[in-house]
Design a protein around this motif. Structure first.
Motif, PDB file in Angstrom:
ATOM      1  N   SER A  26      23.726  14.820  72.685  1.00 15.23           N
ATOM      2  CA  SER A  26      23.980  14.373  71.323  1.00 15.23           C
ATOM      3  C   SER A  26      25.109  15.690  70.995  1.00 15.23           C
ATOM      4  CB  SER A  26      22.434  15.283  70.881  1.00 15.23           C
ATOM      5  OG  SER A  26      21.664  14.392  71.250  1.00 15.23           O
ATOM      6  N   VAL A  27      25.380  16.698  71.789  1.00 10.09           N
ATOM      7  CA  VAL A  27      26.573  17.611  71.258  1.00 10.09           C
ATOM      8  C   VAL A  27      27.683  16.845  71.778  1.00 10.09           C
ATOM      9  CG1 VAL A  27      27.834  19.941  71.735  1.00 10.09           C
ATOM     10  CG2 VAL A  27      25.526  19.480  71.963  1.00 10.09           C
ATOM     11  N   ILE A  28      27.912  15.535  72.677  1.00 13.13           N
ATOM     12  CA  ILE A  28      28.950  15.286  72.307  1.00 13.13           C
ATOM     13  C   ILE A  28      29.176  13.599  71.521  1.00 13.13           C
ATOM     14  CG2 ILE A  28      29.973  13.335  74.633  1.00 13.13           C
ATOM     15  CD1 ILE A  28      29.010  14.530  76.350  1.00 13.13           C
TER      16      ILE A  28
ATOM     17  N   SER B 205      35.815  31.142  80.005  1.00 15.11           N
ATOM     18  CA  SER B 205      35.680  30.969  78.318  1.00 15.11           C
ATOM     19  C   SER B 205      35.081  30.129  77.278  1.00 15.11           C
ATOM     20  CB  SER B 205      36.872  32.022  77.905  1.00 15.11           C
ATOM     21  OG  SER B 205      37.907  31.046  77.638  1.00 15.11           O
ATOM     22  N   GLY B 206      34.596  30.946  76.422  1.00 17.55           N
ATOM     23  CA  GLY B 206      34.046  29.954  74.713  1.00 17.55           C
ATOM     24  C   GLY B 206      35.324  29.964  73.885  1.00 17.55           C
ATOM     25  N   ASP B 207      35.644  28.504  73.630  1.00 17.92           N
ATOM     26  CA  ASP B 207      37.006  28.386  72.971  1.00 17.92           C
ATOM     27  C   ASP B 207      36.152  28.121  71.161  1.00 17.92           C
ATOM     28  OD1 ASP B 207      38.784  27.236  71.813  1.00 17.92           O
ATOM     29  OD2 ASP B 207      39.016  25.081  72.665  1.00 17.92           O
ATOM     30  N   TRP B 208      36.396  29.569  70.889  1.00 20.76           N
ATOM     31  CA  TRP B 208      36.288  30.186  69.580  1.00 20.76           C
ATOM     32  C   TRP B 208      37.618  28.680  68.700  1.00 20.76           C
ATOM     33  CZ3 TRP B 208      32.166  32.779  68.323  1.00 20.76           C
ATOM     34  CH2 TRP B 208      31.794  33.950  69.515  1.00 20.76           C
ATOM     35  N   GLN B 209      38.388  28.632  68.993  1.00 20.85           N
ATOM     36  CA  GLN B 209      39.410  28.208  68.394  1.00 20.85           C
ATOM     37  C   GLN B 209      39.651  26.561  67.910  1.00 20.85           C
ATOM     38  OE1 GLN B 209      42.846  29.325  69.817  1.00 20.85           O
ATOM     39  NE2 GLN B 209      43.093  31.089  68.167  1.00 20.85           N
ATOM     40  N   ASN B 210      39.179  25.967  68.668  1.00 22.67           N
ATOM     41  CA  ASN B 210      39.039  24.247  68.524  1.00 22.67           C
ATOM     42  C   ASN B 210      37.190  23.869  69.503  1.00 22.67           C
ATOM     43  OD1 ASN B 210      41.996  23.298  68.343  1.00 22.67           O
ATOM     44  ND2 ASN B 210      42.060  24.614  70.245  1.00 22.67           N
ATOM     45  N   TYR B 211      36.224  24.612  69.062  1.00 22.80           N
ATOM     46  CA  TYR B 211      35.111  24.773  69.361  1.00 22.80           C
ATOM     47  C   TYR B 211      34.134  23.160  69.358  1.00 22.80           C
ATOM     48  CZ  TYR B 211      30.173  26.339  69.441  1.00 22.80           C
ATOM     49  OH  TYR B 211      28.758  26.597  70.116  1.00 22.80           O
ATOM     50  N   TYR B 212      34.694  22.136  68.779  1.00 27.53           N
ATOM     51  CA  TYR B 212      34.446  20.672  68.667  1.00 27.53           C
ATOM     52  C   TYR B 212      35.667  20.154  69.379  1.00 27.53           C
ATOM     53  CZ  TYR B 212      30.419  22.444  65.794  1.00 27.53           C
ATOM     54  OH  TYR B 212      29.160  23.990  65.087  1.00 27.53           O
ATOM     55  N   ALA B 213      36.161  20.342  69.620  1.00 20.20           N
ATOM     56  CA  ALA B 213      36.582  19.599  70.297  1.00 20.20           C
ATOM     57  C   ALA B 213      36.280  18.997  71.271  1.00 20.20           C
ATOM     58  CB  ALA B 213      38.520  20.701  70.613  1.00 20.20           C
ATOM     59  N   PRO B 214      36.826  17.566  71.249  1.00 19.41           N
ATOM     60  CA  PRO B 214      35.966  17.038  72.788  1.00 19.41           C
ATOM     61  C   PRO B 214      36.288  17.108  74.309  1.00 19.41           C
ATOM     62  CG  PRO B 214      36.949  15.014  71.676  1.00 19.41           C
ATOM     63  CD  PRO B 214      37.218  16.870  70.761  1.00 19.41           C
ATOM     64  N   GLU B 215      37.124  17.875  75.287  1.00 19.84           N
ATOM     65  CA  GLU B 215      37.603  18.111  75.771  1.00 19.84           C
ATOM     66  C   GLU B 215      36.585  19.369  76.105  1.00 19.84           C
ATOM     67  OE1 GLU B 215      40.990  19.702  73.165  1.00 19.84           O
ATOM     68  OE2 GLU B 215      39.860  18.258  73.545  1.00 19.84           O
ATOM     69  N   ASN B 216      35.694  20.461  75.287  1.00 18.58           N
ATOM     70  CA  ASN B 216      35.042  21.063  75.422  1.00 18.58           C
ATOM     71  C   ASN B 216      33.535  20.861  75.223  1.00 18.58           C
ATOM     72  OD1 ASN B 216      37.086  23.369  74.799  1.00 18.58           O
ATOM     73  ND2 ASN B 216      35.986  23.264  72.780  1.00 18.58           N
ATOM     74  N   CYS B 217      33.232  19.239  75.824  1.00 21.11           N
ATOM     75  CA  CYS B 217      31.629  19.147  75.615  1.00 21.11           C
ATOM     76  C   CYS B 217      32.229  18.195  76.874  1.00 21.11           C
ATOM     77  CB  CYS B 217      30.901  18.870  74.672  1.00 21.11           C
ATOM     78  SG  CYS B 217      31.903  16.938  74.239  1.00 21.11           S
ATOM     79  N   LEU B 218      32.883  17.944  77.362  1.00 21.22           N
ATOM     80  CA  LEU B 218      33.009  16.686  78.498  1.00 21.22           C
ATOM     81  C   LEU B 218      33.137  17.881  79.763  1.00 21.22           C
ATOM     82  CD1 LEU B 218      34.782  14.297  77.360  1.00 21.22           C
ATOM     83  CD2 LEU B 218      32.616  13.813  78.142  1.00 21.22           C
TER      84      LEU B 218
END
Length: 266
Positions: free
Chosen positions: A182-184, A72-85
């Motif tokens: 770049s996102v990371i 699922s997409g993480d709406w609550q912590n969108y920019y958390a580092p764990e969402n881009c690694l």
């Protein structure tokens, strides 16, 4: 460093590339474990794919991804580092459009379903080239029609922007990796993970060594890390390479405020 200028971006699997980048950014071994998780996902997915045609397999893939596999997409912590690694996305099964899209691309390839990435402004998309091409938002699994594309485009680039086919062209894997890094980097900066942000810049510069804009961004990270001489070196390079850029004037002022050796402009 895993990712270099000579990396075979088109020959390697996109998820493997993302795991290689994740290992570089975190400076710890995550590649092998990540590849094992990908293999397990492919095995978990296979029983849900029974359709003989691409449209049916796409629908089954998306249903299984968001329901049986519970991504699922993480709406609550969108920019958390764990969402881009990607290694962490595979563990927690939540992420951003780009990281979820990379996992979906890997799974699609494992079932021989054609798919390409699209670096759409503001949101990474997946292009399924069926008889009528279908664009999917990996964050939700929903199809984007022309209206949805236009809304996102105007929200990202301004109300006067009009849809053009160039925005929905498939993107090569080198470009996808540049966007991912770049996102990371942005997520790491927002979370004040400065060493990781610096390593993002280093990987991006390994891919494109003379990019003045990335060298400028590395200088900004150096300054936040309280390395004024290294920051000054990068700012100077950017000013010399891009003297007409409006940011160059700002950086000249910034240079005067840094505690570093005298720099002579020619």
């Amino acid at each position: 460093m895993n990712i270099t200028h000579d990396t075979d971006f088109e020959g390697l699997d996109i998820a493997m590339l993302a795991l290689m980048a994740s290992e570089d950014v975190q400076d710890k071994p995550v590649l092998i474990d990540g590849l094992q998780r990908l293999r397990a996902l492919c095995t978990e997915l296979r029983p849900y794919i029974t359709a003989p045609d691409d449209k049916g397999r796409r629908e089954q893939l998306l249903h299984a991804f968001y329901h049986e596999l519970q991504f699922s997409g993480d709406w609550q912590n969108y920019y958390a580092p764990e969402n881009c690694l990607l290694d962490q996305v595979l563990m927690q099964r939540t992420g951003l459009p780009l990281t979820l899209g990379i996992v979906l691309m890997h799974l699609a390839h494992s079932i021989e379903l054609p798919v390409r990435g699209v670096c759409f402004p503001g949101n990474f998309l997946l292009l399924f080239p069926e008889s009528k091409p279908v664009l999917i938002d990996p964050f939700t699994g929903e199809e984007w029609d022309y209206e949805q594309q236009s809304l996102m485009l105007r929200a990202t680039l301004g109300d006067l922007t009009r849809m053009d086919s160039k925005y929905t062209k498939e993107t090569d894997q080198r470009q996808i990796m540049s966007r991912l890094l770049s996102v990371i980097k942005g997520c790491m900066l927002q979370s004040r993970c400065l060493p990781e942000a610096l390593r993002c810049s280093e990987v991006l510069l390994a891919m494109n060594p003379d990019d003045p804009y990335e060298i400028r961004d590395r200088g900004l990270v150096y300054e936040q890390l309280e390395c004024p001489q290294l920051a000054a070196h990068d700012y100077t390079y950017f000013i010399e390479q891009c003297p007409q850029d409006p940011v160059a004037a700002v950086l000249k002022v910034q240079l005067a405020m840094l505690d570093h050796d005298a720099i002579i402009f020619h």
